[in-house]
Design a protein around this motif. Structure first.
Motif, PDB file in Angstrom:
ATOM      1  N   ASP A 286       3.383 -35.285 -19.432  1.00  0.00           N
ATOM      2  CA  ASP A 286       4.208 -35.330 -18.207  1.00  0.00           C
ATOM      3  C   ASP A 286       3.719 -34.320 -17.172  1.00  0.00           C
ATOM      4  N   PHE A 287       2.412 -34.170 -17.056  1.00  0.00           N
ATOM      5  CA  PHE A 287       1.767 -33.174 -16.201  1.00  0.00           C
ATOM      6  C   PHE A 287       2.295 -33.200 -14.773  1.00  0.00           C
ATOM      7  N   SER A 288       2.264 -34.365 -14.118  1.00  0.00           N
ATOM      8  CA  SER A 288       2.671 -34.460 -12.709  1.00  0.00           C
ATOM      9  C   SER A 288       4.138 -34.108 -12.523  1.00  0.00           C
ATOM     10  N   GLN A 289       4.970 -34.555 -13.436  1.00  0.00           N
ATOM     11  CA  GLN A 289       6.401 -34.267 -13.347  1.00  0.00           C
ATOM     12  C   GLN A 289       6.667 -32.774 -13.506  1.00  0.00           C
ATOM     13  N   ARG A 290       5.989 -32.143 -14.439  1.00  0.00           N
ATOM     14  CA  ARG A 290       6.190 -30.709 -14.645  1.00  0.00           C
ATOM     15  C   ARG A 290       5.714 -29.908 -13.430  1.00  0.00           C
ATOM     16  N   LEU A 291       4.623 -30.332 -12.815  1.00  0.00           N
ATOM     17  CA  LEU A 291       4.171 -29.670 -11.592  1.00  0.00           C
ATOM     18  C   LEU A 291       5.249 -29.743 -10.513  1.00  0.00           C
ATOM     19  N   ALA A 292       5.864 -30.903 -10.390  1.00  0.00           N
ATOM     20  CA  ALA A 292       6.858 -31.114  -9.340  1.00  0.00           C
ATOM     21  C   ALA A 292       8.131 -30.314  -9.584  1.00  0.00           C
ATOM     22  N   GLU A 293       8.487 -30.135 -10.850  1.00  0.00           N
ATOM     23  CA  GLU A 293       9.797 -29.575 -11.170  1.00  0.00           C
ATOM     24  C   GLU A 293       9.792 -28.101 -11.538  1.00  0.00           C
TER      25      GLU A 293
END
Length: 306
Positions: free
Chosen positions: A261-268
Motif C-alpha cells: 500500500d505504498f501510495s496510500q501510506r505516502l498520502a496518509e
C-alpha cells in the motif's frame, strides 16, 4: 560522500532506527537542555551546530562562552563554530566584518574546545572568500556555509549564482586538503555535483520539512505533492509514473519499509513520507533531474569525475 540528516531532538520518525544513517546534525541550543544521544537513541557520528543562524534570525545574540559551555558538555565528533553569515546583499565592508567575526569566534572556540570546525561563507566577492579560505587551510575540517541562498533559493542573488557558488566550493576543494563539509546542500539535485567535486560530506533537514508539507523527494531531485491537499503553486502533484519510479528506486536500493500500500501510506502518513525522503536523500546519486542542475553537473562535475 556522507550525508548528515539535520534533526530536532524530538524527531518523529527516527530514520536511524529503521536503517543506517551515517551522521546526524543537531542544534546545540537543544543539546543544552537534553542529552542528545539519549533523546535520539543514536550512537553514530554526531555534528553540533552552534545555533547562531537561528539566533540571528530572531534578532538575538549568542556568546562564544555559551556555545563553548554546551560543546564541553556534549560528546560529538564535530562542533561547528559560531558563525556570522553575510547576506548576499551586504556590501563588501559589512561582509568582511562578519567574515572577521566568524574567524575570531573560531579562534576563541578552538582554544576552549577540541574539534571545532571553522565555517567559511559563500559570498559574492570572490576575493573575500579566498582571503579567509587561506586562513583556514591548516584546519583538519572546514565547513562551507551560506551556499543555500545562492544554489537552492536564488532569490535576491545575482544571475548565475548557482554556478558561481559551486565554483567557489570547487576552488575550496582544490585548495583545502582536509575534510570539506558543505552546509545545507544535501538535496539530490546537488549531491551528485558535490560528490563529483570531491566534497566529503553535506547535510539537509528537508527530509522532514518536505514530508510535513505533504511532499516526497524524487531520486535525482525535485519534489511532488502526494496528499489530498490543494496545490496552488510550486511543485505539482505526483503522477502515477513518478510514484512508480520512486517505488522502483526504493526497491532497487533496498528500502526496508516498502509495502504493497505504498501510495496510500505516502498520502496518509507524515512519518512514512519522512522515512522515504530520508532514504532518497541518503541514496540518490543519479544525475540531477532538473535541466538547470543537470547542466551544472555537466559543466562542473563531470570533468572532475572523469
Amino acid at each position: 560522500m556522507k550525508i548528515a540528516l539535520g534533526t530536532p531532538l524530538s524527531a518523529v520518525p527516527k530514520p536511524w532506527l529503521y536503517f543506517d544513517v551515517p551522521a546526524l546534525i543537531i542544534n546545540a541550543l537543544e543539546a543544552k537542555r537534553r542529552n542528545p544521544r539519549l533523546a535520539l537513541g543514536y550512537e553514530g557520528e554526531l555534528w553540533l551546530d552552534s545555533g547562531g543562524f537561528q539566533v540571528l534570525r530572531k534578532g538575538l545574540q549568542l556568546a562564544v562562552e555559551e556555545v563553548a559551555e554546551v560543546y564541553r558538555q556534549v560528546e560529538a565528533q564535530y562542533y561547528l563554530s559560531l558563525d556570522v553569515p553575510p547576506s548576499p546583499t551586504d556590501p563588501p565592508d559589512v561582509a568582511e566584518k562578519k567574515f572577521e567575526k566568524t574567524y575570531r569566534n573560531w579562534v576563541r572556540l578552538s582554544r576552549a574546545v577540541e574539534g571545532v570546525v571553522p565555517v567559511l561563507h559563500v559570498y559574492r566577492d570572490e576575493g573575500l572568500f579566498l582571503k579567509y579560505l587561506r586562513r583556514y587551510l591548516d584546519a583538519p575540517v572546514l565547513a562551507i556555509g551560506g551556499a543555500v541562498p545562492y544554489v537552492l533559493i536564488t532569490r535576491g542573488v545575482p544571475r548565475g549564482s548557482r554556478e558561481y557558488a559551486l565554483r567557489l566550493i570547487k576552488t575550496a576543494r582544490e585548495e583545502f586538503k582536509g575534510k570539506l563539509h558543505v552546509l545545507g546542500l544535501g538535496s539530490p539535485s546537488v549531491t551528485p555535483i558535490l560528490e563529483a567535486l570531491g566534497v566529503d560530506s553535506t547535510d539537509t533537514s528537508t527530509w522532514r520539512v518536505k514530508a510535513a508539507y505533504g511532499k516526497v523527494i524524487l531520486p535525482g531531485g525535485g519534489e511532488r505533492h502526494v496528499t489530498g491537499r490543494k496545490v496552488n503553486f510550486g511543485p505539482k502533484k505526483a503522477l502515477e509514473e513518478e510514484l512508480e519510479e520512486l517505488r522502483a528506486f526504493l526497491a532497487q536500493t533496498g528500502f526496508p519499509a516498502l509495502t504493497p500500500d505504498f501510495s496510500q501510506r505516502l498520502a496518509e502518513s507524515f512519518e512514512y513520507r519522512a522515512l522515504v525522503n530520508a532514504w532518497v536523500v541518503l541514496h540518490s546519486r543519479t544525475a540531477p533531474r532538473s535541466p538547470a542542475f543537470r547542466k551544472l553537473y555537466a559543466a562542473l562535475a563531470a570533468p572532475h569525475s572523469g
